[in-house]
Scaffold this motif. Structure first.
Motif, mmCIF file in Angstrom:
data_model
loop_
_atom_site.group_PDB
_atom_site.id
_atom_site.type_symbol
_atom_site.label_atom_id
_atom_site.label_comp_id
_atom_site.label_asym_id
_atom_site.label_seq_id
_atom_site.Cartn_x
_atom_site.Cartn_y
_atom_site.Cartn_z
ATOM 1 N N ALA A 60 -2.577 35.336 -22.870
ATOM 2 C CA ALA A 60 -1.735 35.494 -23.838
ATOM 3 C C ALA A 60 -2.433 36.237 -24.792
ATOM 4 O O ALA A 60 -3.060 35.647 -25.224
ATOM 5 N N ASP A 61 -1.619 37.129 -25.264
ATOM 6 C CA ASP A 61 -2.412 37.453 -27.127
ATOM 7 C C ASP A 61 -2.245 36.553 -28.214
ATOM 8 O O ASP A 61 -2.934 35.852 -28.260
ATOM 9 N N SER A 62 -1.177 35.518 -27.638
ATOM 10 C CA SER A 62 -0.954 34.720 -28.548
ATOM 11 C C SER A 62 -1.898 33.187 -29.211
ATOM 12 O O SER A 62 -1.930 32.546 -29.784
ATOM 13 N N VAL A 63 -2.819 33.457 -27.198
ATOM 14 C CA VAL A 63 -3.478 31.825 -27.319
ATOM 15 C C VAL A 63 -4.873 32.635 -27.112
ATOM 16 O O VAL A 63 -6.045 31.922 -27.044
ATOM 17 N N LYS A 64 -5.463 33.688 -27.216
ATOM 18 C CA LYS A 64 -6.770 34.521 -27.082
ATOM 19 C C LYS A 64 -7.244 33.864 -28.460
ATOM 20 O O LYS A 64 -7.488 34.048 -29.226
ATOM 21 N N GLY A 65 -8.601 33.241 -27.952
ATOM 22 C CA GLY A 65 -9.497 33.469 -28.711
ATOM 23 C C GLY A 65 -9.230 31.679 -28.728
ATOM 24 O O GLY A 65 -9.759 30.173 -29.883
ATOM 25 N N ARG A 66 -8.811 30.528 -28.312
ATOM 26 C CA ARG A 66 -8.081 29.684 -28.817
ATOM 27 C C ARG A 66 -7.925 28.004 -27.820
ATOM 28 O O ARG A 66 -8.632 27.476 -27.167
ATOM 29 N N PHE A 67 -7.172 29.880 -26.023
ATOM 30 C CA PHE A 67 -7.324 28.946 -25.112
ATOM 31 C C PHE A 67 -8.217 29.470 -24.474
ATOM 32 O O PHE A 67 -8.756 30.332 -23.863
ATOM 33 N N THR A 68 -8.789 28.404 -23.479
ATOM 34 C CA THR A 68 -10.011 28.957 -22.402
ATOM 35 C C THR A 68 -9.713 28.124 -21.073
ATOM 36 O O THR A 68 -9.166 26.978 -20.512
ATOM 37 N N ILE A 69 -9.301 28.950 -20.185
ATOM 38 C CA ILE A 69 -9.192 28.609 -18.281
ATOM 39 C C ILE A 69 -9.768 28.220 -17.538
ATOM 40 O O ILE A 69 -11.318 29.484 -17.749
ATOM 41 N N SER A 70 -10.152 27.584 -16.928
ATOM 42 C CA SER A 70 -11.821 27.163 -16.065
ATOM 43 C C SER A 70 -10.992 26.446 -14.473
ATOM 44 O O SER A 70 -9.896 26.324 -14.813
ATOM 45 N N ARG A 71 -11.801 27.100 -13.631
ATOM 46 C CA ARG A 71 -11.737 26.066 -12.482
ATOM 47 C C ARG A 71 -12.664 25.688 -12.189
ATOM 48 O O ARG A 71 -13.590 26.017 -12.470
ATOM 49 N N ASP A 72 -12.967 24.416 -10.619
ATOM 50 C CA ASP A 72 -13.936 23.620 -10.220
ATOM 51 C C ASP A 72 -12.458 23.541 -8.595
ATOM 52 O O ASP A 72 -12.036 23.111 -8.367
ATOM 53 N N ASN A 73 -13.804 25.002 -7.944
ATOM 54 C CA ASN A 73 -12.658 24.683 -6.881
ATOM 55 C C ASN A 73 -13.617 23.454 -5.867
ATOM 56 O O ASN A 73 -13.181 23.513 -5.025
ATOM 57 N N GLY A 74 -14.457 22.848 -6.110
ATOM 58 C CA GLY A 74 -15.364 21.971 -5.578
ATOM 59 C C GLY A 74 -13.878 20.736 -5.291
ATOM 60 O O GLY A 74 -13.551 19.999 -4.721
ATOM 61 N N LYS A 75 -13.309 20.979 -6.666
ATOM 62 C CA LYS A 75 -12.741 19.389 -7.314
ATOM 63 C C LYS A 75 -10.671 19.910 -6.858
ATOM 64 O O LYS A 75 -10.267 19.491 -6.631
ATOM 65 N N ASN A 76 -11.191 21.586 -6.286
ATOM 66 C CA ASN A 76 -9.544 22.163 -6.045
ATOM 67 C C ASN A 76 -8.694 21.296 -7.386
ATOM 68 O O ASN A 76 -7.285 21.458 -7.736
ATOM 69 N N THR A 77 -8.975 21.999 -8.973
ATOM 70 C CA THR A 77 -8.930 22.024 -10.041
ATOM 71 C C THR A 77 -8.597 22.636 -10.717
ATOM 72 O O THR A 77 -9.799 23.416 -10.981
ATOM 73 N N VAL A 78 -7.943 23.171 -11.327
ATOM 74 C CA VAL A 78 -8.229 24.029 -12.871
ATOM 75 C C VAL A 78 -7.502 22.809 -13.962
ATOM 76 O O VAL A 78 -6.758 22.481 -14.470
#
Length: 123
Positions: A60-78
């Motif tokens: 979302a534009d309101s969080v760009k540059g401040r929030f980062t989404i990532s995932r670890d499929n080996g741990k089934n976690t985002v």
């Protein structure tokens, strides 16, 4: 459906950071994952999403540059790393999942949802 459990919410001062986690009950390596939030009295809104392999993300534009989404499929976690938090980020944050190889961001595109974790940012 996938069972999702969010964690990592809490109270933080403006300018601080939090990292949210979302653990899935099953393998998520064919699932797009997303984070949404809902503030009191407001509609649920999109925050960020990531495709099944982590190669594509949306924010979302309101969080760009401040929030980062990532995932670890080996741990089934985002994860959702939230930096430089603002009082307007205060909300109940939900994790969502959908079995698709595409990157999606509309709430209607996600079929599984967690119960949410509260984030409160004080000024």
């Amino acid at each position: 459906q996938v069972q999702l459990v969010e964690s990592g919410g809490g109270l933080v001062q403006a300018g601080g950071s939090l990292r949210l986690s979302c653990a899935a009950s099953t393998r998520t390596d064919r699932y797009a994952m997303g984070w949404f939030r809902q503030a009191p009295g407001k509609e649920r809104q999109f925050v960020a999403s990531i495709n099944w392999i982590g190669a594509s993300t949306r924010y979302a534009d309101s969080v760009k540059g401040r929030f980062t989404i990532s995932r670890d499929n080996g741990k089934n976690t985002v994860y959702l790393q939230m930096n430089n938090l603002k009082p307007e980020d205060t909300a109940l944050y939900y994790c969502a999942a959908q079995k698709t190889l595409y990157t999606v961001q509309a709430s209607a595109d996600f079929g599984s949802w967690g119960q949410g974790t509260h984030v409160t940012v004080s000024s």
